[in-house]
Scaffold this motif. Structure first.
Motif, PDB file in Angstrom:
ATOM      1  N   LEU A 166     -17.074  61.697 104.117  1.00 27.86           N
ATOM      2  CA  LEU A 166     -17.946  60.531 103.994  1.00 27.86           C
ATOM      3  C   LEU A 166     -19.380  60.917 104.331  1.00 27.86           C
ATOM      4  CD1 LEU A 166     -17.931  57.426 103.483  1.00 27.86           C
ATOM      5  CD2 LEU A 166     -17.724  57.139 105.954  1.00 27.86           C
ATOM      6  N   ASP A 167     -20.323  60.307 103.626  1.00 30.85           N
ATOM      7  CA  ASP A 167     -21.750  60.552 103.849  1.00 30.85           C
ATOM      8  C   ASP A 167     -22.052  60.519 105.353  1.00 30.85           C
ATOM      9  OD1 ASP A 167     -24.628  60.145 104.082  1.00 30.85           O
ATOM     10  OD2 ASP A 167     -24.622  59.663 101.946  1.00 30.85           O
ATOM     11  N   ALA A 168     -22.732  61.554 105.831  1.00 25.38           N
ATOM     12  CA  ALA A 168     -23.019  61.682 107.263  1.00 25.38           C
ATOM     13  C   ALA A 168     -23.890  60.558 107.790  1.00 25.38           C
ATOM     14  CB  ALA A 168     -23.683  63.031 107.537  1.00 25.38           C
ATOM     15  N   ARG A 169     -24.608  59.863 106.897  1.00 26.29           N
ATOM     16  CA  ARG A 169     -25.456  58.768 107.345  1.00 26.29           C
ATOM     17  C   ARG A 169     -24.656  57.564 107.805  1.00 26.29           C
ATOM     18  NH1 ARG A 169     -29.035  57.932 102.091  1.00 26.29           N
ATOM     19  NH2 ARG A 169     -27.036  58.605 101.164  1.00 26.29           N
ATOM     20  N   VAL A 170     -23.422  57.449 107.371  1.00 24.34           N
ATOM     21  CA  VAL A 170     -22.603  56.279 107.683  1.00 24.34           C
ATOM     22  C   VAL A 170     -22.099  56.358 109.112  1.00 24.34           C
ATOM     23  CG1 VAL A 170     -20.519  54.980 107.121  1.00 24.34           C
ATOM     24  CG2 VAL A 170     -21.896  56.005 105.283  1.00 24.34           C
ATOM     25  N   ALA A 214     -20.869  47.791  93.414  1.00 22.63           N
ATOM     26  CA  ALA A 214     -21.713  48.419  94.432  1.00 22.63           C
ATOM     27  C   ALA A 214     -23.180  48.336  94.042  1.00 22.63           C
ATOM     28  CB  ALA A 214     -21.292  49.871  94.635  1.00 22.63           C
ATOM     29  N   SER A 215     -23.479  48.474  92.763  1.00 23.55           N
ATOM     30  CA  SER A 215     -24.869  48.358  92.313  1.00 23.55           C
ATOM     31  C   SER A 215     -25.410  46.952  92.558  1.00 23.55           C
ATOM     32  CB  SER A 215     -24.970  48.707  90.829  1.00 23.55           C
ATOM     33  OG  SER A 215     -24.627  50.067  90.608  1.00 23.55           O
ATOM     34  N   ALA A 216     -24.549  45.943  92.358  1.00 26.69           N
ATOM     35  CA  ALA A 216     -24.970  44.565  92.618  1.00 26.69           C
ATOM     36  C   ALA A 216     -25.228  44.352  94.110  1.00 26.69           C
ATOM     37  CB  ALA A 216     -23.909  43.590  92.120  1.00 26.69           C
ATOM     38  N   VAL A 217     -24.375  44.921  94.972  1.00 20.70           N
ATOM     39  CA  VAL A 217     -24.590  44.811  96.413  1.00 20.70           C
ATOM     40  C   VAL A 217     -25.881  45.531  96.800  1.00 20.70           C
ATOM     41  CG1 VAL A 217     -23.655  45.346  98.693  1.00 20.70           C
ATOM     42  CG2 VAL A 217     -22.133  44.523  96.887  1.00 20.70           C
ATOM     43  N   ALA A 218     -26.168  46.647  96.151  1.00 18.98           N
ATOM     44  CA  ALA A 218     -27.427  47.346  96.411  1.00 18.98           C
ATOM     45  C   ALA A 218     -28.617  46.454  96.056  1.00 18.98           C
ATOM     46  CB  ALA A 218     -27.479  48.645  95.602  1.00 18.98           C
ATOM     47  N   ARG A 219     -28.516  45.728  94.949  1.00 16.71           N
ATOM     48  CA  ARG A 219     -29.606  44.809  94.584  1.00 16.71           C
ATOM     49  C   ARG A 219     -29.720  43.676  95.600  1.00 16.71           C
ATOM     50  NH1 ARG A 219     -28.049  46.449  89.372  1.00 16.71           N
ATOM     51  NH2 ARG A 219     -26.454  44.845  89.133  1.00 16.71           N
ATOM     52  N   ALA A 262     -35.119  52.659 103.158  1.00 22.23           N
ATOM     53  CA  ALA A 262     -34.312  53.391 104.134  1.00 22.23           C
ATOM     54  C   ALA A 262     -33.169  52.505 104.609  1.00 22.23           C
ATOM     55  CB  ALA A 262     -35.178  53.818 105.316  1.00 22.23           C
ATOM     56  N   VAL A 263     -31.949  52.978 104.422  1.00 25.41           N
ATOM     57  CA  VAL A 263     -30.766  52.187 104.750  1.00 25.41           C
ATOM     58  C   VAL A 263     -30.014  52.842 105.904  1.00 25.41           C
ATOM     59  CG1 VAL A 263     -28.591  51.237 103.887  1.00 25.41           C
ATOM     60  CG2 VAL A 263     -30.561  51.459 102.349  1.00 25.41           C
ATOM     61  N   ARG A 264     -29.669  52.024 106.895  1.00 27.22           N
ATOM     62  CA  ARG A 264     -28.798  52.488 107.966  1.00 27.22           C
ATOM     63  C   ARG A 264     -27.428  51.865 107.754  1.00 27.22           C
ATOM     64  NH1 ARG A 264     -29.859  52.906 114.516  1.00 27.22           N
ATOM     65  NH2 ARG A 264     -27.916  54.044 114.948  1.00 27.22           N
ATOM     66  N   PRO A 265     -26.463  52.643 107.269  1.00 25.79           N
ATOM     67  CA  PRO A 265     -25.159  52.069 106.908  1.00 25.79           C
ATOM     68  C   PRO A 265     -24.144  52.148 108.046  1.00 25.79           C
ATOM     69  CG  PRO A 265     -25.375  54.281 105.998  1.00 25.79           C
ATOM     70  CD  PRO A 265     -26.616  54.025 106.812  1.00 25.79           C
ATOM     71  N   LEU A 274     -19.835  51.484 100.613  1.00 21.20           N
ATOM     72  CA  LEU A 274     -21.045  52.089 101.170  1.00 21.20           C
ATOM     73  C   LEU A 274     -21.475  53.309 100.354  1.00 21.20           C
ATOM     74  CD1 LEU A 274     -20.381  51.879 105.008  1.00 21.20           C
ATOM     75  CD2 LEU A 274     -22.100  50.627 103.715  1.00 21.20           C
ATOM     76  N   THR A 275     -20.510  54.098  99.934  1.00 20.60           N
ATOM     77  CA  THR A 275     -20.826  55.274  99.121  1.00 20.60           C
ATOM     78  C   THR A 275     -21.520  54.858  97.829  1.00 20.60           C
ATOM     79  OG1 THR A 275     -18.965  56.527 100.033  1.00 20.60           O
ATOM     80  CG2 THR A 275     -19.849  57.259  97.918  1.00 20.60           C
ATOM     81  N   GLY A 276     -21.005  53.821  97.187  1.00 23.27           N
ATOM     82  CA  GLY A 276     -21.599  53.346  95.944  1.00 23.27           C
ATOM     83  C   GLY A 276     -22.966  52.737  96.135  1.00 23.27           C
ATOM     84  N   VAL A 277     -23.139  51.970  97.210  1.00 23.50           N
ATOM     85  CA  VAL A 277     -24.433  51.329  97.467  1.00 23.50           C
ATOM     86  C   VAL A 277     -25.497  52.381  97.778  1.00 23.50           C
ATOM     87  CG1 VAL A 277     -25.705  49.818  99.029  1.00 23.50           C
ATOM     88  CG2 VAL A 277     -23.436  49.144  98.220  1.00 23.50           C
ATOM     89  N   LEU A 278     -25.160  53.364  98.613  1.00 20.54           N
ATOM     90  CA  LEU A 278     -26.131  54.398  98.965  1.00 20.54           C
ATOM     91  C   LEU A 278     -26.576  55.179  97.729  1.00 20.54           C
ATOM     92  CD1 LEU A 278     -24.609  55.728 102.311  1.00 20.54           C
ATOM     93  CD2 LEU A 278     -26.690  54.358 102.015  1.00 20.54           C
ATOM     94  N   ALA A 279     -25.666  55.352  96.787  1.00 18.75           N
ATOM     95  CA  ALA A 279     -26.029  56.056  95.556  1.00 18.75           C
ATOM     96  C   ALA A 279     -26.916  55.205  94.657  1.00 18.75           C
ATOM     97  CB  ALA A 279     -24.761  56.457  94.800  1.00 18.75           C
ATOM     98  N   ALA A 280     -26.834  53.883  94.794  1.00 18.22           N
ATOM     99  CA  ALA A 280     -27.563  52.985  93.892  1.00 18.22           C
ATOM    100  C   ALA A 280     -28.911  52.528  94.446  1.00 18.22           C
ATOM    101  CB  ALA A 280     -26.701  51.758  93.586  1.00 18.22           C
ATOM    102  N   VAL A 281     -29.112  52.648  95.752  1.00 24.90           N
ATOM    103  CA  VAL A 281     -30.365  52.184  96.355  1.00 24.90           C
ATOM    104  C   VAL A 281     -31.515  53.099  95.934  1.00 24.90           C
ATOM    105  CG1 VAL A 281     -31.603  51.916  98.532  1.00 24.90           C
ATOM    106  CG2 VAL A 281     -29.286  51.053  98.315  1.00 24.90           C
TER     107      VAL A 281
END
Length: 337
Positions: A92-96, A33-38, A77-80, A65-72
């Motif tokens: 699940l994170d309300a932003r998703v 997930a960290s790599a996808v965030a990068r 600003a990310v709209r997942p 998505l949970t992992g990426v949002l934590a790593a960004v």
């Protein structure tokens, strides 16, 4: 296959979710997930924006998505979007935004991890008389030969998976080509990435790859909803199904084309997961032994991280996955092979 996976009693609607039966790269390590965030940040930089969409196709229960949002990092600003047929999981994170189809007209990163291998396919087999026929299967897994393959399916086989000797099998990947092209078409600008088990023409398995998984074990692919049913993906055909910036999608590959040489005339290209993750900073290199003396806690943490990275990039394992990368009106020239 479609009913067994996605019907009312289908495998992917079971409450335990895919993680209850097998591990993907997402479940193997938070490094993925960290790599996808990068990669999301790389895409945002290419788009020159600090607001970007992330579309996770085949989102499972939202783990990636949970992992990426934590790593960004702060400032982006990310709209997942989670694209999944199963119901939204609690907590699940309300932003998703949870949806059953990719949103249209977004700018950002569309990421499909082990989705295309579960897009339903028909299986074809060459009979004793040399006729290529569909394989028909009952709910208990019993098979029998069906009608001869013809039309668009026959044309797909002739181009991408020629069949010869009696008993040989192929998975007709036309449905995957169409699914990938439709997903990519929803992206107005950015990068579309499909990560999956893959093979290319000239290296197709003689008897196909269709199989099942249940409780962490490979099983017979019985289409009754009790197991995952999966088949490797002809990523070269998927790449050719998407015309990028007016490129000629009728271009053909050589029979011995390597995984990185899919379409020389377009922006689409394929990397191994090993190479893609290395470019995104995921390395299995062990920390220096001297760190064990000066900072034992850091050494143990770095050693664990190196072990996880090694699993994600291992030859003969997850590292051999293909990453089909399709830039859409976005320059990622430093990434192309």
């Amino acid at each position: 296959m479609g009913s067994a996976l996605y019907g009312p009693e289908g495998f992917y609607r079971r409450p335990e979710g895919p993680a209850g039966h097998f591990r993907t790269s997402v479940h193997a390590s938070p490094l993925f997930a960290s790599a996808v965030a990068r990669l999301l940040m790389v895409t945002a930089e290419a788009l020159d924006t600090d607001e970007i969409a992330l579309v996770d196709v085949g989102a499972g229960r939202g783990e990636l998505l949970t992992g990426v949002l934590a790593a960004v990092p702060d400032g982006l600003a990310v709209r997942p979007y989670a694209v999944e047929r199963a119901a939204r999981p609690p907590g699940l994170d309300a932003r998703v935004e949870w949806t059953d189809r990719p949103p249209a007209g977004v700018r950002g990163l569309l990421f499909a991890n082990e989705w295309l291998d579960n897009v339903p396919v028909d299986v074809a087999e060459t009979g004793p008389d040399g006729t290529v026929r569909y394989v028909l299967v009952g709910p208990d897994g019993t098979e029998r030969p069906g009608a001869p393959v013809d039309g668009a399916d026959a044309a797909w086989l002739a181009r991408w998976w020629p069949m010869a000797e009696p008993g040989s099998r192929a998975e007709i990947g036309r449905s995957r080509d169409e699914a990938w092209a439709a997903a990519v078409a929803t992206l107005d600008q950015g990068l579309a990435v499909a990560v999956d088990y893959a093979h290319v023409r000239g290296e197709r398995p003689l008897f196909g790859t269709l199989t099942g998984f249940r409780d962490g074990r490979e099983v017979r692919p019985v289409p009754d909803g009790s197991c995952d049913i999966t088949a490797h993906v002809a990523l070269d055909a998927c790449a050719a199904a998407v015309a990028v910036d007016g490129a000629d999608d009728t271009h053909d590959t050589d029979d011995d084309a390597g995984v990185a040489d899919i379409r020389a005339d377009s922006a689409a290209f394929v990397l191994s997961q090993r190479e893609a993750l290395h470019r995104l900073g995921v390395s299995g290199q062990r920390p220096p032994l001297s760190l064990a003396t000066t900072d034992p806690a850091s050494y143990v943490g770095a050693l664990a991280s190196a072990g996880q990275a090694a699993e994600l990039t291992a030859r003969g394992g997850l590292g051999d996955f293909g990453w089909l990368m399709t830039p859409i009106r976005t320059a990622l020239r430093d990434w192309a092979p």
